[in-house]
Design a protein around this motif. Structure first.
Motif, PDB file in Angstrom:
ATOM      1  N   ASN A   7       0.816  -1.217   0.000  1.00 42.90           N
ATOM      2  CA  ASN A   7       0.000   0.000   0.000  1.00 42.90           C
ATOM      3  C   ASN A   7       0.852   1.270   0.000  1.00 42.90           C
ATOM      4  N   LYS A   8       2.166   1.096   0.179  1.00 47.94           N
ATOM      5  CA  LYS A   8       3.143   2.200   0.076  1.00 47.94           C
ATOM      6  C   LYS A   8       2.908   3.351   1.060  1.00 47.94           C
ATOM      7  N   GLN A   9       2.142   3.130   2.110  1.00 47.33           N
ATOM      8  CA  GLN A   9       1.875   4.196   3.074  1.00 47.33           C
ATOM      9  C   GLN A   9       2.488   3.889   4.435  1.00 47.33           C
ATOM     10  N   ALA A  10       3.423   2.950   4.452  1.00 43.02           N
ATOM     11  CA  ALA A  10       4.030   2.567   5.727  1.00 43.02           C
ATOM     12  C   ALA A  10       5.536   2.442   5.516  1.00 43.02           C
ATOM     13  N   PRO A  11       6.313   2.632   6.590  1.00 44.14           N
ATOM     14  CA  PRO A  11       7.773   2.533   6.432  1.00 44.14           C
ATOM     15  C   PRO A  11       8.214   1.120   6.062  1.00 44.14           C
ATOM     16  N   LYS A  12       9.384   1.065   5.417  1.00 47.41           N
ATOM     17  CA  LYS A  12       9.991  -0.241   5.148  1.00 47.41           C
ATOM     18  C   LYS A  12      10.450  -0.854   6.459  1.00 47.41           C
ATOM     19  N   VAL A  13      10.452  -2.178   6.489  1.00 50.89           N
ATOM     20  CA  VAL A  13      10.854  -2.859   7.727  1.00 50.89           C
ATOM     21  C   VAL A  13      11.794  -4.007   7.398  1.00 50.89           C
ATOM     22  N   SER A  14      12.478  -4.475   8.434  1.00 46.55           N
ATOM     23  CA  SER A  14      13.341  -5.657   8.287  1.00 46.55           C
ATOM     24  C   SER A  14      12.471  -6.910   8.194  1.00 46.55           C
TER      25      SER A  14
END
Ligand SMILES: *Cc1c(COP(=O)(O)O)cnc(C)c1O
Length: 430
Positions: A7-14
């Protein structure tokens, strides 16, 4: 490796964060930022590699920042401690049997892998993780078994009372330890709604680290790519273009197969075979995604009206259906056709298929009508004994019940009966 939300509205995560969260805060599914092919050398020499080497090499890039090599090898050795045989059926067709794990469902690999990852991560944290999952049958057993005894992780499984098979119920309710079964007076949809509500309930999420264990979780989804590599290793010497037919419900398994392809595995085509829950076959015809409430069938693990992982597949093809159609065909079949296929497999090829595998067989046959010069593999996702009544009624034979199932059938069921969301909430917060 980072994972981003579709959704591209959240930070990237490990990887670790993606596994613990399950779904991104913007409700998007996580997807790996980069897929680096394994190289031609790997595929040219795959015959000389063990299933453990193959799995380790294939998944390492996705997890390496969070799981060191030694730990990853240990996890893989535990997860893959059973066989994944290819059984020839007829000329140019074989089946890949994925049901030799502890609960006789292909979900065992993903559930065990996820459990061990979470166990590893919770080790570094003081806070206990609660896995909350709704099941219509197969998922619950695989998750319960996979997570049994994993420290720092508590598992709560919701299942609809009276609506799962006896074998499935025993697989959920007899383990004890860190596994609790909540027997819900309602349908699978009611269970699912309670789980979804819990994830949005701040009173719960403030107090408990909740995660889900269905195939939207990257740790359950990605390890399924191993199957395709194992099948490739076993059938490469046929010297033909390989195609896979995957009996599909939430489309996690087939999507993992496409990741194996992006890792460089030579494969000509994928076939998504479904029962009458045909949102994807219709989409491939019309380019219109039109989810519907699910319809009950004899291949009930695929009774899904709005497959959660299909969005990952569309994303892999930039939502370009023409390009997707180059690599994917999708067909749906009725219960009647499925039973005929089970009978044909039994009478003509002496093979007892479960209804899900039979749907896979049908899809493969249909594709090969137009593409005869291919080598086809259909995935057999459950042991026929898990669908005992349907299988025996169809082939008119009794089938043997494996020892591990007989043992479990004699154990005592333990569940907590609930009927409302508040009862579930009270249990979680207690
Ligand atoms: C879950 C399941 C499927 C469907 O797999 P998806 O990854 O959801 O498409 C097929 N067959 C069986 C027996 C299953 O349990």
């Amino acid at each position: 490796m980072n994972f981003y939300s579709l959704n591209k509205q959240a930070p990237k995560v490990s990887f670790k964060e993606a596994v613990i969260k399950g779904i991104a805060p913007d409700r998007g599914l996580y997807f790996p930022e980069k897929i680096t092919p394994l190289g031609t050398h790997f595929f040219e020499n795959i015959e000389s590699l063990s299933k453990f080497d193959i799995a380790f090499t294939a998944i390492r890039q996705f997890v390496t920042e969070d799981i060191d090599d030694e730990k990853l090898k240990e996890i893989i050795a535990e997860v893959l401690d059973f066989d994944f045989p290819i059984v020839p059926i007829q000329k140019n067709i074989s089946t890949l049997e994925l049901f030799h794990g502890p609960t006789l469902a292909f979900k065992d690999v993903g559930a065990r892998f996820m459990a061990r990852c979470l166990g590893h991560f919770s080790f570094e944290k003081t806070e206990e993780i609660t896995v909350l999952v709704a099941t219509s049958g197969d998922t619950g057993g695989a998750v319960a078994n996979g997570f049994l005894g994993v420290e720092g992780v508590k598992v709560v499984i919701l299942y609809p009372s009276g609506k799962v098979s006896d074998i499935q119920e025993k697989q959920l309710t007899t383990l004890g330890k860190n596994i609790t079964a909540l027997e819900v007076d309602g349908t699978f949809d009611d269970c699912q709604t309670m789980v979804k509500t819990a994830f949005l309930d701040e009173e719960i999420t403030k107090n408990k680290q909740l995660t889900s264990a269905n195939s939207i979780n990257v740790a359950r989804w990605l390890p399924q790519l191993f199957y395709f590599l194992f099948a490739y290793k076993a059938t490469k010497s046929e010297g033909k273009d390989i195609v896979f037919s995957i009996p599909s419900g939430n489309f996690g398994n087939i999507c993992a197969g496409m990741i194996a392809q992006q890792l460089g595995m030579p494969v000509k085509h994928f076939i998504a075979s479904t029962n009458v829950n045909d949102v994807v076959p219709r989409f491939m015809q019309t380019d219109f995604y039109d989810p519907k409430p699910s319809i009950a069938t004899i291949s009930n693990a695929m009774d899904v009206g709005d497959p959660s992982n299909f969005i990952r597949i569309r994303h892999m093809y930039n939502n370009d259906i023409k390009e997707l159609a180059q690599n994917l065909s999708s067909y749906s079949f009725t219960d009647e056709e499925t039973k005929e296929a089970m009978l044909e497999l039994y009478n003509d090829y002496n093979y007892v298929a479960d209804p899900h595998g039979a749907v896979g067989y049908l899809g493969l046959k249909k594709y090969q009508e137009q593409n005869p010069d291919t080598y086809g593999i259909f995935l057999e996702t459950a042991h026929p004994v898990k669908f005992l009544d349907t299988v025996e009624d169809t082939i008119k034979e009794n089938i043997d019940i494996p020892e591990k199932i007989l043992k479990q059938m004699n154990k005592k069921k333990k569940s907590i009966k609930i009927s409302t969301y508040d009862e579930m909430k009270a249990f979680l917060l207690a």
